[in-house]
Scaffold this active site. Structure first.
Site, mmCIF file in Angstrom:
data_model
loop_
_atom_site.group_PDB
_atom_site.id
_atom_site.type_symbol
_atom_site.label_atom_id
_atom_site.label_comp_id
_atom_site.label_asym_id
_atom_site.label_seq_id
_atom_site.Cartn_x
_atom_site.Cartn_y
_atom_site.Cartn_z
ATOM 1 N N ARG A 119 -16.865 106.579 57.161
ATOM 2 C CA ARG A 119 -15.851 106.232 58.160
ATOM 3 C C ARG A 119 -14.720 105.486 57.463
ATOM 4 O O ARG A 119 -14.813 105.207 56.266
ATOM 5 C CB ARG A 119 -16.459 105.386 59.284
ATOM 6 C CG ARG A 119 -16.925 104.030 58.822
ATOM 7 C CD ARG A 119 -17.396 103.179 59.995
ATOM 8 N NE ARG A 119 -17.736 101.843 59.533
ATOM 9 C CZ ARG A 119 -18.384 100.956 60.267
ATOM 10 N NH1 ARG A 119 -18.768 101.242 61.487
ATOM 11 N NH2 ARG A 119 -18.643 99.767 59.789
ATOM 12 N N CYS A 123 -5.573 106.986 55.141
ATOM 13 C CA CYS A 123 -4.505 106.255 54.457
ATOM 14 C C CYS A 123 -3.536 105.772 55.533
ATOM 15 O O CYS A 123 -2.972 106.590 56.274
ATOM 16 C CB CYS A 123 -3.808 107.195 53.475
ATOM 17 S SG CYS A 123 -2.195 106.585 52.966
ATOM 18 N N ASN A 157 -10.973 100.265 64.743
ATOM 19 C CA ASN A 157 -12.134 99.399 64.567
ATOM 20 C C ASN A 157 -12.063 98.719 63.206
ATOM 21 O O ASN A 157 -11.967 99.392 62.179
ATOM 22 C CB ASN A 157 -13.421 100.231 64.627
ATOM 23 C CG ASN A 157 -14.662 99.369 64.674
ATOM 24 O OD1 ASN A 157 -14.874 98.630 65.646
ATOM 25 N ND2 ASN A 157 -15.471 99.419 63.633
ATOM 26 N N GLU A 158 -12.089 97.415 63.216
ATOM 27 C CA GLU A 158 -12.129 96.642 61.965
ATOM 28 C C GLU A 158 -11.185 97.224 60.905
ATOM 29 O O GLU A 158 -11.612 97.665 59.840
ATOM 30 C CB GLU A 158 -13.553 96.562 61.426
ATOM 31 C CG GLU A 158 -14.480 95.772 62.320
ATOM 32 C CD GLU A 158 -15.824 95.450 61.670
ATOM 33 O OE1 GLU A 158 -16.223 96.163 60.748
ATOM 34 O OE2 GLU A 158 -16.474 94.484 62.101
ATOM 35 N N CYS A 165 -2.429 105.744 47.012
ATOM 36 C CA CYS A 165 -1.941 107.109 46.768
ATOM 37 C C CYS A 165 -0.406 107.146 46.635
ATOM 38 O O CYS A 165 0.274 106.129 46.779
ATOM 39 C CB CYS A 165 -2.405 108.038 47.896
ATOM 40 S SG CYS A 165 -1.484 107.817 49.428
ATOM 41 N N GLU A 313 -18.366 91.928 68.724
ATOM 42 C CA GLU A 313 -19.634 92.435 68.174
ATOM 43 C C GLU A 313 -20.441 91.290 67.584
ATOM 44 O O GLU A 313 -19.907 90.434 66.888
ATOM 45 C CB GLU A 313 -19.373 93.411 67.021
ATOM 46 C CG GLU A 313 -18.752 94.722 67.384
ATOM 47 C CD GLU A 313 -18.579 95.599 66.133
ATOM 48 O OE1 GLU A 313 -19.293 95.372 65.135
ATOM 49 O OE2 GLU A 313 -17.724 96.483 66.163
ATOM 50 N N GLU A 361 -26.719 103.725 60.460
ATOM 51 C CA GLU A 361 -27.006 102.423 61.069
ATOM 52 C C GLU A 361 -28.252 102.455 61.947
ATOM 53 O O GLU A 361 -28.392 101.635 62.853
ATOM 54 C CB GLU A 361 -25.769 101.928 61.828
ATOM 55 C CG GLU A 361 -24.651 101.592 60.856
ATOM 56 C CD GLU A 361 -23.406 101.004 61.497
ATOM 57 O OE1 GLU A 361 -23.120 101.367 62.649
ATOM 58 O OE2 GLU A 361 -22.732 100.198 60.830
ATOM 59 N N PHE A 363 -31.124 101.543 61.257
ATOM 60 C CA PHE A 363 -31.952 100.350 61.110
ATOM 61 C C PHE A 363 -31.191 99.076 61.491
ATOM 62 O O PHE A 363 -31.633 97.972 61.200
ATOM 63 C CB PHE A 363 -32.505 100.257 59.682
ATOM 64 C CG PHE A 363 -33.480 101.366 59.382
ATOM 65 C CD1 PHE A 363 -34.644 101.504 60.124
ATOM 66 C CD2 PHE A 363 -33.209 102.302 58.393
ATOM 67 C CE1 PHE A 363 -35.532 102.541 59.878
ATOM 68 C CE2 PHE A 363 -34.086 103.341 58.137
ATOM 69 C CZ PHE A 363 -35.249 103.465 58.887
ATOM 70 N N HIS A 364 -30.028 99.253 62.097
ATOM 71 C CA HIS A 364 -29.276 98.095 62.618
ATOM 72 C C HIS A 364 -29.757 97.858 64.048
ATOM 73 O O HIS A 364 -29.840 98.786 64.843
ATOM 74 C CB HIS A 364 -27.775 98.406 62.594
ATOM 75 C CG HIS A 364 -26.903 97.215 62.835
ATOM 76 N ND1 HIS A 364 -26.843 96.559 64.034
ATOM 77 C CD2 HIS A 364 -26.045 96.572 62.009
ATOM 78 C CE1 HIS A 364 -25.975 95.560 63.943
ATOM 79 N NE2 HIS A 364 -25.476 95.546 62.719
HETATM 80 C C1 GLA Z 1 -19.080 96.438 62.197
HETATM 81 C C2 GLA Z 1 -18.607 97.690 62.875
HETATM 82 C C3 GLA Z 1 -19.666 98.374 63.689
HETATM 83 C C4 GLA Z 1 -20.981 98.364 62.965
HETATM 84 C C5 GLA Z 1 -21.340 96.935 62.627
HETATM 85 C C6 GLA Z 1 -22.677 96.795 61.950
HETATM 86 O O1 GLA Z 1 -18.887 95.294 62.884
HETATM 87 O O2 GLA Z 1 -17.477 97.477 63.673
HETATM 88 O O3 GLA Z 1 -19.247 99.685 63.935
HETATM 89 O O4 GLA Z 1 -20.873 99.108 61.795
HETATM 90 O O5 GLA Z 1 -20.386 96.442 61.736
HETATM 91 O O6 GLA Z 1 -22.973 95.458 61.647
#
Ligand code: GLA
Length: 689
Positions: A119, A123, A157-158, A165, A313, A361, A363-364
């Site tokens: 993910r 760019c 997201n984040e 490049c 989160e 993920e 195992f998260h």
């Molecule tokens: C970040 C992401 C989520 C997930 C968590 C896992 O915060 O935004 O999509 O990958 O990490 O801890």
């Protein structure tokens, strides 16, 4: 032209704390969705974030749209009274984008492509990526702008991807052109007289790609500034598309906690709601990576927001990205969630609702783990939902602080360069140590930009700001001379905005303020080295500090400073700097300025900051608490949080009722291991004190 006020978090909360998490129904057959909604209701969930990684599902082939499944998800949630924080899916473009348009994929500093299959493979400078991202954003807003479940937009997201490049190079040049106007100014700012780096044409300038040896540090600094701005352009472009179509729906994007990649001060100004992701380490509940990190990130996020914020989160149990991933002991998720509410969060959300069975993920942990509704985790999720439901009156209230800790991404970035006095000096180490010292003393603080208005703060702490602009230096001087108390840490005010070292080893304005003539040399320390200190004046050792008994020590860094008017509070003992000033205090105008030329041990740092706070008239939220018990006042409520692994009893200042249990307490409040109480104190008796 009148500008309409933007909607805010209060438009989402509508008087109650938000509770929920990332919901990824595209990973599940539809019959599971019905159970999801049933369990959400059982848990008290009122907001879920949908669609963060659903681009390939919505747009399976370029230009096609498959919204049917998302229509059904949103209708289902709405039918159960669950609001939706709808995400633009632009953090993870579908494989077709990289396959058809490889120029949308990032390149690393050596020019290698960063491929799809994970993910964040985009760019930020790519016009093709941006065009597709805006198109799908517009289509989402057109389709769901009027949907009754829609409460909040979650963009991307984040954010945090870097790229080196050719497209980025062109974009970077444009950014530099705007910043410097002409090449002469750029050459001057970058100090290109050094090592024959002078640029004669704009086209010669590159992002700091892999080089033979050390790269130009100001080029590196500007590239970090540029990347933060380039990503911000992506955010604001999507935000503008959304605002145009849904002016009444607020927009956010989730920050990573204390993340180096974005200028969080600049970004926050462009958001309606400031939100953050936070993953303290459950293996370190009371340690620096546990509750202390939580408190710092929460204080920073509240300060960015200028009020309530959203915890977008956290984990309900173990994450999957540490070396060893520990689940959370009983009660810890509740405790850390209440800590966030205490420090200004108006919503507590998790990554993610239902634990994935496939993918990276799996195992998260999640709110509904593989073990399902009968699991210990889900039971605790339901209990937390009930707790948050009992705290509706906290929603929208403020957390007033009289202390500010200064923090600045520019200074952080400038300090990342190679070729420094010590690679052991990480920007966040003094920041975290100082914040932790204040937190342990229950001295609530905001974080602030060094150029911000500081006049409301009785105490300003600067753990370590290597780079300070002229404006920031004037700001600090005005603050102190006007009567403020400044405590300034080592290796501060060393460089200007172009990362040019100031004469005298520290800016002259700051030296004058601190009563210091010059800094002869920096004496960084090796790992494991301990430097003894001797206190000369005052007694920063607090009697309740068990580890204060061994005598003060310091680590990481030392400086050989020459005082000019400052009183010496502590000197170095032993070694080359034996007898030289280590900690100083100086009166300037109506105020006081301390200098800590080293990193004192935790007990000494606590005592020093405690003394400075005391002199500045700042009192802890509650005095005499057992160590490991946090007290925060938010609005009318007093939060008491036991971070220790064993039960404690707290003496209350006044009789009070715990909103979480409805129980009334006189003077003594017992708190379980990892226990918490949220108290409404009884009004003082008529005529009484
Ligand atoms: C970040 C992401 C989520 C997930 C968590 C896992 O915060 O935004 O999509 O990958 O990490 O801890």
């Amino acid at each position: 032209m009148t500008v309409e006020p933007r909607p805010a978090l209060a438009d989402v909360t509508r008087g109650r704390l938000l509770y929920g998490g990332d919901y990824n129904p595209e990973q599940w057959p539809e019959h599971v969705w019905r159970e999801d909604v049933e369990l959400m209701r059982e848990a008290g969930v009122n907001l879920v974030t949908v669609g963060v990684f659903s681009w390939a599902r919505i747009e399976p082939r370029p230009g096609e749209r498959d919204f049917g499944w998302l229509d059904r998800v949103l209708d289902l949630l709405d039918g159960s009274g669950i609001g939706v924080c709808l995400a633009t899916p632009t953090a993870s473009p579908p494989p077709w984008m990289g396959a058809r348009h490889p120029e949308t994929l990032p390149r690393d500093p050596a020019g290698a492509t960063v491929w799809y299959g994970s993910r964040n493979h985009f760019c930020a400078s790519s016009p093709v990526y941006r065009e597709h991202a805006l198109r799908i954003t517009a289509d989402l807003a057109d389709r769901y702008g009027d949907h009754p479940a829609l409460r909040l937009w979650h963009v991307n997201n984040e954010y945090g991807t870097f790229c080196w490049c050719d497209t980025t190079a062109r974009h970077f040049r444009g950014w530099l052109h705007k910043r410097y106007g002409d090449l002469e100014a750029l050459n001057e700012a970058w100090g290109t007289a050094f090592w024959s780096q002078r640029y004669g044409e704009w086209e010669e300038i590159l992002p700091p790609r892999r080089t033979q040896y050390l790269t130009n540090p100001t080029q590196e600094l500007d590239f970090r500034r540029f990347t933060s701005d380039a990503l911000l352009e992506c955010f604001t472009a999507e935000r503008d598309v959304l605002v145009k179509r849904t002016p009444n729906v607020p927009v956010t994007t989730n920050f990573m906690p204390l993340f180096v990649g974005q200028d969080g001060w600049a970004w926050a100004e462009h958001e309606d709601v400031v939100s953050v992701d936070l993953y303290p380490d459950p293996a370190d509940p009371f340690g620096p990576d546990g509750a202390a990190l939580g408190a710092l990130v929460q204080d920073l996020t509240r300060s960015q927001a200028g009020g309530p914020w959203l915890l977008m989160e956290q984990a309900a149990g173990a994450v999957n990205w540490r070396g060893v991933n520990h689940p959370r002991p009983q009660g810890l998720t509740r405790l850390w969630s209440l800590q966030a509410v205490a420090r200004g969060a108006d919503g507590i959300c998790f990554f993610q609702w239902r634990q994935s069975r496939q993918g990276s993920e799996k195992f998260h942990s999640a709110m509904v783990p593989h073990a399902g509704r009968r699991s210990r985790t889900f039971r605790q999720v339901c209990e937390l939902g009930a707790d948050l439901g009992a705290l509706a009156e906290a929603t929208g209230t403020h957390v007033p602080a009289r202390v500010a800790v200064l923090h600045d991404w520019d200074a952080w970035w400038a300090g990342l360069q190679q070729g420094r006095p010590s690679e052991r000096l990480a920007y966040t180490e003094p920041l975290r140590a100082w914040h932790r010292a204040l937190w342990e003393r229950n001295l609530l603080c905001d974080l602030a930009h060094p150029e911000a208005d500081l006049s409301d703060y009785a105490l300003v702490a600067v753990p370590h700001l290597y780079l300070l602009t002229d404006t920031a230096l004037d700001n600090l001087a005005a603050y102190v001379r006007g009567g403020g108390t400044l405590v300034c840490g080592f290796f501060t005010g060393v460089a200007d905005a172009d990362d040019r070292v100031r004469e005298g080893g520290m800016d002259a304005r700051l030296r004058e303020l601190l009563g210091i003539d010059l800094v002869h040399e920096w004496w960084p320390m090796d790992e494991g080295d301990v430097q003894d200190l001797v206190l000369r004046t005052g007694d920063p050792g607090a009697p309740d500090d068990p580890d204060g008994a061994c005598g003060p020590t310091a680590a990481l860094w030392r400086e050989d400073v020459e005082t000019a008017g400052a009183e010496t509070v502590a000197v170095y003992r032993g070694g080359e700097l034996d007898g030289r000033p280590a900690i100083t205090r100086h009166t300037a105008g109506a105020g006081t300025a301390w200098y800590l030329s080293t990193l004192p041990d935790p007990a000494t740092l606590r005592a020093l900051l405690g003394r400075a706070a005391d002199e500045a008239g700042v009192r802890p939220t509650l005095a005499g608490l057992p160590s490991g018990v946090e007290a925060v006042r938010r609005g009318e409520l007093l939060f008491l949080l036991n971070h220790r692994g064993e039960p404690v009893t707290v003496l209350l200042p006044a009789p009070a009722t715990d909103l979480l249990t409805g129980r009334r307490y006189g003077r003594e409040l017992p708190l379980d291991r990892h226990g918490a109480a949220v108290l409404r104190e009884a009004p003082p008796a008529p005529g009484g004190g």
